[in-house]
Design a protein around this motif. Structure first.
Motif, PDB file in Angstrom:
ATOM      1  N   ASP A 117       0.804  -1.220   0.000  1.00  0.00           N
ATOM      2  CA  ASP A 117       0.000   0.000   0.000  1.00  0.00           C
ATOM      3  C   ASP A 117       0.843   1.279   0.000  1.00  0.00           C
ATOM      4  OD1 ASP A 117      -2.933  -1.029   0.377  1.00  0.00           O
ATOM      5  OD2 ASP A 117      -1.695  -2.199   1.757  1.00  0.00           O
ATOM      6  N   ASP A 146      -0.798  -2.701  -4.302  1.00  0.00           N
ATOM      7  CA  ASP A 146      -1.155  -1.284  -4.250  1.00  0.00           C
ATOM      8  C   ASP A 146       0.080  -0.388  -4.207  1.00  0.00           C
ATOM      9  OD1 ASP A 146      -3.754  -2.091  -4.386  1.00  0.00           O
ATOM     10  OD2 ASP A 146      -4.263  -1.609  -2.318  1.00  0.00           O
ATOM     11  N   HIS A 186      -5.387  -1.629  -6.811  1.00  0.00           N
ATOM     12  CA  HIS A 186      -5.129  -0.316  -7.417  1.00  0.00           C
ATOM     13  C   HIS A 186      -4.388  -0.427  -8.744  1.00  0.00           C
ATOM     14  CE1 HIS A 186      -6.366   2.779  -4.404  1.00  0.00           C
ATOM     15  NE2 HIS A 186      -6.509   1.658  -3.705  1.00  0.00           N
TER      16      HIS A 186
END
Length: 100
Positions: free
Chosen positions: A35, A58, A90
């Motif tokens: 992330d 991500d 993502h």
């Protein structure tokens, strides 16, 4: 035979954390991140030394080619012997059904 030694459960430690144990011969250090959402540049000094870097998804905001290329340049400059990269939700452009 050889006795297997197990370490305690995983710990979350930054490179500047005094609790980070020293590297020891015969052990593999796995460094895990996720992330980062295109904010990877500031992470470099926080990543501990290790053998393998795992990025669990991500790493971009939307999988745009500029984001992916910038991440790839950053990743390629890191000192890890091996890198495991997992595309997250993502990284939509990595999904053939999404870009078709």
């Amino acid at each position: 035979g050889k006795t297997q030694r197990l370490l305690p459960s995983a710990q979350v430690l930054r490179a500047d954390d005094p609790a980070l144990p020293s590297r020891r011969p015969g052990f593999v250090r796995l460094v895990c991140i996720s992330d980062t959402h295109s904010r990877h540049d500031g992470l470099t000094p926080l990543l501990p030394d290790g053998d393998v870097l795992l990025h669990a998804g991500d790493f971009t905001m939307i999988g745009d080619s500029r984001e992916v290329e910038a991440f790839g340049r950053w990743l390629g400059a890191l000192p890890y012997r091996q890198v495991v990269l997992i595309a997250g939700n993502h990284e939509v452009t990595f999904d053939q059904d999404f870009v078709a």
